[in-house]
Design a protein around this motif. Structure first.
Motif, PDB file in Angstrom:
ATOM      1  N   VAL A 442     -39.566  22.114  27.269  1.00 45.18           N
ATOM      2  CA  VAL A 442     -39.957  21.730  28.624  1.00 45.18           C
ATOM      3  C   VAL A 442     -40.007  20.210  28.728  1.00 45.18           C
ATOM      4  O   VAL A 442     -39.498  19.620  29.683  1.00 45.18           O
ATOM      5  N   GLU A 443     -40.536  19.609  27.689  1.00 43.60           N
ATOM      6  CA  GLU A 443     -40.626  18.153  27.654  1.00 43.60           C
ATOM      7  C   GLU A 443     -39.224  17.524  27.660  1.00 43.60           C
ATOM      8  O   GLU A 443     -38.956  16.578  28.398  1.00 43.60           O
ATOM      9  N   ASP A 444     -38.327  18.101  26.821  1.00 41.20           N
ATOM     10  CA  ASP A 444     -36.939  17.615  26.763  1.00 41.20           C
ATOM     11  C   ASP A 444     -36.295  17.683  28.129  1.00 41.20           C
ATOM     12  O   ASP A 444     -35.594  16.772  28.556  1.00 41.20           O
ATOM     13  N   TYR A 445     -36.521  18.777  28.818  1.00 39.88           N
ATOM     14  CA  TYR A 445     -35.920  18.968  30.135  1.00 39.88           C
ATOM     15  C   TYR A 445     -36.404  17.880  31.080  1.00 39.88           C
ATOM     16  O   TYR A 445     -35.615  17.261  31.791  1.00 39.88           O
ATOM     17  N   HIS A 446     -37.685  17.627  31.048  1.00 42.46           N
ATOM     18  CA  HIS A 446     -38.243  16.611  31.938  1.00 42.46           C
ATOM     19  C   HIS A 446     -37.757  15.225  31.552  1.00 42.46           C
ATOM     20  O   HIS A 446     -37.649  14.344  32.398  1.00 42.46           O
ATOM     21  N   ALA A 447     -37.390  15.069  30.266  1.00 42.45           N
ATOM     22  CA  ALA A 447     -36.877  13.777  29.809  1.00 42.45           C
ATOM     23  C   ALA A 447     -35.399  13.608  30.160  1.00 42.45           C
ATOM     24  O   ALA A 447     -34.766  12.648  29.757  1.00 42.45           O
ATOM     25  N   GLY A 448     -34.860  14.589  30.858  1.00 42.99           N
ATOM     26  CA  GLY A 448     -33.476  14.456  31.329  1.00 42.99           C
ATOM     27  C   GLY A 448     -32.454  15.234  30.523  1.00 42.99           C
ATOM     28  O   GLY A 448     -31.262  15.175  30.791  1.00 42.99           O
ATOM     29  N   GLU A 450     -30.666  18.109  30.255  1.00 42.87           N
ATOM     30  CA  GLU A 450     -30.339  19.290  31.055  1.00 42.87           C
ATOM     31  C   GLU A 450     -30.134  20.534  30.186  1.00 42.87           C
ATOM     32  O   GLU A 450     -30.421  21.652  30.589  1.00 42.87           O
ATOM     33  N   ARG A 451     -29.595  20.257  28.978  1.00 38.81           N
ATOM     34  CA  ARG A 451     -29.248  21.381  28.101  1.00 38.81           C
ATOM     35  C   ARG A 451     -30.462  22.234  27.707  1.00 38.81           C
ATOM     36  O   ARG A 451     -30.329  23.390  27.386  1.00 38.81           O
ATOM     37  N   ALA A 452     -31.607  21.624  27.708  1.00 39.66           N
ATOM     38  CA  ALA A 452     -32.812  22.333  27.283  1.00 39.66           C
ATOM     39  C   ALA A 452     -33.059  23.585  28.117  1.00 39.66           C
ATOM     40  O   ALA A 452     -33.586  24.587  27.622  1.00 39.66           O
ATOM     41  N   ILE A 453     -32.573  23.568  29.356  1.00 42.61           N
ATOM     42  CA  ILE A 453     -32.810  24.717  30.219  1.00 42.61           C
ATOM     43  C   ILE A 453     -32.054  25.948  29.702  1.00 42.61           C
ATOM     44  O   ILE A 453     -32.504  27.087  29.824  1.00 42.61           O
ATOM     45  N   GLY A 454     -30.896  25.658  29.089  1.00 40.17           N
ATOM     46  CA  GLY A 454     -30.083  26.764  28.546  1.00 40.17           C
ATOM     47  C   GLY A 454     -30.843  27.513  27.467  1.00 40.17           C
ATOM     48  O   GLY A 454     -30.815  28.752  27.393  1.00 40.17           O
ATOM     49  N   PHE A 455     -31.564  26.746  26.646  1.00 37.86           N
ATOM     50  CA  PHE A 455     -32.353  27.361  25.580  1.00 37.86           C
ATOM     51  C   PHE A 455     -33.442  28.258  26.168  1.00 37.86           C
ATOM     52  O   PHE A 455     -33.655  29.385  25.729  1.00 37.86           O
TER      53      PHE A 455
END
Lengths: 483, 96
Positions: A442-448, A450-455
């Motif tokens: 979630v933190e990665d996603y907020h840091a920009g 985008e790929r984190a959402i796939g996980f």
């Protein structure tokens, strides 16, 4: 050997197709394939003196049917002739055939090669009897001193379809043959079973220097029985003739035979003598007079032909390729039409028929007419995807289950609880759980990233055993993360 | 002479007939007299007459596509000069 830089190929084909009758052309013996040697014979097809042939009405019907499908004129008046030659595959020393007044003439069909459409003329199509089969005993054909003959095939009805010398390349030849066989199969004129010899091809080939108008000297290679033999034979013959012409030799006009094992053609006999068949009108058979009513009655029973079907399916949005694949056989085209009649959308139906259904049929060596999944059942499955009840991925496994059990899609979905989760409330809870368990992503996603959402989506799909509606998951997840 | 001796030899070859010199001469003469006789027809006025396809004024003598029993194996091969394992046996004729 590349010859296209200096020679143009000119090719015409004679195709012998066995008609789908129950009995032979001039007697009541069965046309069934196989059978112990010389058991499907009688005094007529054995050519016993004093016997008289009587023409099978169904042979005329099939010939008219094929002629109409091949855009031919059907002759008002037609007759049989004797083609005389001495070879023990004939019982009478002549083959009963048609010479100057064939039943069909001046037809043709359209082929398409690399997107270019071309009309290939059909000079004529005539009725004739098949010959017997020679089996050569001994070590090789040349060392044996005797041949064994089986006349079961003698008198089986054939239609010989002769093309104009309009073909200019091997792909054109193969396209013509594919179209022709497809039309014969669609109209039910022949079962087109090449492995049983139901269709045989004679190939006339010549070369001429590019730009030259006059035809070169041609050879005729007889009795090929598969598309691959035709292709290989032509490749060989074109190269052989080109080499002769390059060396300043003459190509001899002759009949040749294809040696499948060695992949070469061999001279059989010179055309000059072999083709002096001394045709004369067959006195034992009376002429055939065909009125317009007879022709029109047969025309009414013709199915929609492959080309018309392909065009219709393309108008419904299929690509030329997809339209060609689903109309490959009449059985598949009929299955496809049944699916359309059930309200399926053409493109998604084509994807399922060409993809998963064909794969299942092939791996079970099953013909589409015998498919355990009916067109209606397949369409019901597709509708479950369209409604969002099933994901495409789960639908594939449902189809496998349908194929194995014959059950309807809905029943399988109900029994196995496979329905896609499209209920927002149910998904919301799972999404909350996954977000809570993966703070880093979630933190990665907020840091920009985008790929984190796939996980995260993957985790949600895993938690729902793949049953969550992926579109909805994405939408809900993004909303949640941006809150 | 419409038919030459070469024609006779050629036709005999097609019919797999071996002719001696006397026969060649005889047949050349006989075939010519047959053709001379038939040539009388050329004196007739056939303007507007459709070529004859058959001597009997009948057409469409057809049978239905119904299987009839074939004859027994035994009968089939009874007149064969030579047979083996249900096949007719003939001298090998090589085309190659």
């Amino acid at each position: 050997m590349v010859v296209a830089d200096r020679y143009e190929m000119v090719c015409g084909l004679e195709v012998h197709v066995e008609l789908q009758t129950k009995t032979k052309i001039f007697c009541g013996c069965t046309t069934e394939f196989g059978g112990e040697q010389n058991t499907h014979v009688c005094p007529v097809c054995l050519g016993m003196p004093g016997t008289l042939p009587v023409l099978n009405r169904e042979v005329v019907n099939y010939a008219i049917r094929a002629g109409l499908a091949l855009n031919c004129e059907i002759a008002d008046f037609s007759k049989f002739d004797r083609k005389n030659y001495y070879y023990p595959d004939l019982t009478k020393n002549y083959q009963t055939s048609q010479f100057d007044l064939p039943i069909c003439k001046n037809g043709g069909l359209e082929i398409e090669v690399d997107g270019v459409k071309k009309w290939i003329g059909i000079t004529r199509a005539h009725m004739e009897e098949d010959a017997g089969k020679l089996v050569h005993s001994g070590e090789t054909i040349t060392t044996s001193d005797a041949s064994s003959v089986d006349y079961n095939r003698a008198g089986v009805p054939l239609l010989e379809i002769v093309s104009e010398p309009d073909l200019r390349s091997i792909p054109e030849v193969l396209a013509y043959l594919e179209q022709l066989v497809q039309i014969l199969e669609y109209t039910g004129v022949s079962d087109c079973r090449m492995e049983q010899g139901s269709i045989r091809f004679d190939v006339n080939v010549s070369l001429r220097p590019i730009g030259s108008e006059a035809f070169g000297t041609r050879t005729e290679t007889k009795n090929l029985n598969s598309f691959s033999s035709v292709r290989r034979c032509m490749e060989y013959e074109v190269a052989r003739q080109a080499r002769a012409l390059d060396d300043g030799e003459e190509v001899i006009q002759e009949t040749r035979t294809w040696d499948e094992g060695r992949g070469i053609t061999l001279a059989l006999r010179s055309k000059e003598e072999a083709h002096d068949y001394r045709y004369f009108p067959e006195p034992d058979l009376v002429p055939i007079v065909i009125d317009r009513q007879w022709v029109e009655e047969i025309r009414k029973t013709l199915p929609e032909l492959p080309r018309e079907r392909r065009n219709r399916l393309q108008e419904l949005g299929l690509s030329a390729y997809d339209a060609a694949v689903v109309t490959q056989t009449k059985a598949m085209a009929d299955y496809f039409d049944q699916g359309l009649a059930q309200g399926a959308e053409a493109k998604s139906l084509a994807n399922w028929v060409m993809g998963d259904l064909t794969r299942l049929l092939n791996s079970n060596q099953c013909q589409i007419v015998d498919s355990p999944v009916s067109a209606q059942q397949l369409v019901e499955l597709i509708k479950l995807i369209d409604k969002g009840t099933l994901s495409g991925k789960i639908a594939k496994s449902v189809l496998e289950e349908m194929y194995a059990s014959g059950k309807d899609a809905e029943q399988i979905v109900k029994e196995k609880g496979l329905a896609q989760i499209s209920d927002e409330g149910a998904l919301q809870g799972i999404i909350d759980g996954v977000i809570a368990a993966n703070p880093q992503s979630v933190e990665d996603y907020h840091a920009g990233k985008e790929r984190a959402i796939g996980f995260l989506v993957g985790q949600i799909m895993k938690a729902t055993k793949g049953q969550a509606n992926p579109g909805l998951v994405n939408q809900l997840l993004k909303k949640k993360l941006s809150d | 002479m419409a038919i030459s001796r070469e024609d006779v030899i050629y036709v005999a070859g097609l019919a797999r007939l071996e002719l001696n010199e006397q026969e060649i001469q005889d047949y050349t003469q006989q075939l010519n007299s047959i053709l001379d006789y038939a040539a009388m027809l050329e004196h007739l006025d056939t303007e507007g007459v459709v070529p004859t396809a058959h001597a009997v004024p009948l057409h469409n003598v057809l049978r239905e596509d119904e299987v009839k029993p074939s004859i027994s194996h035994d009968k089939t091969l009874r007149n064969a000069p030579d047979a083996e394992e249900g096949f007719f046996r003939v001298p090998r004729i090589s085309l190659t």
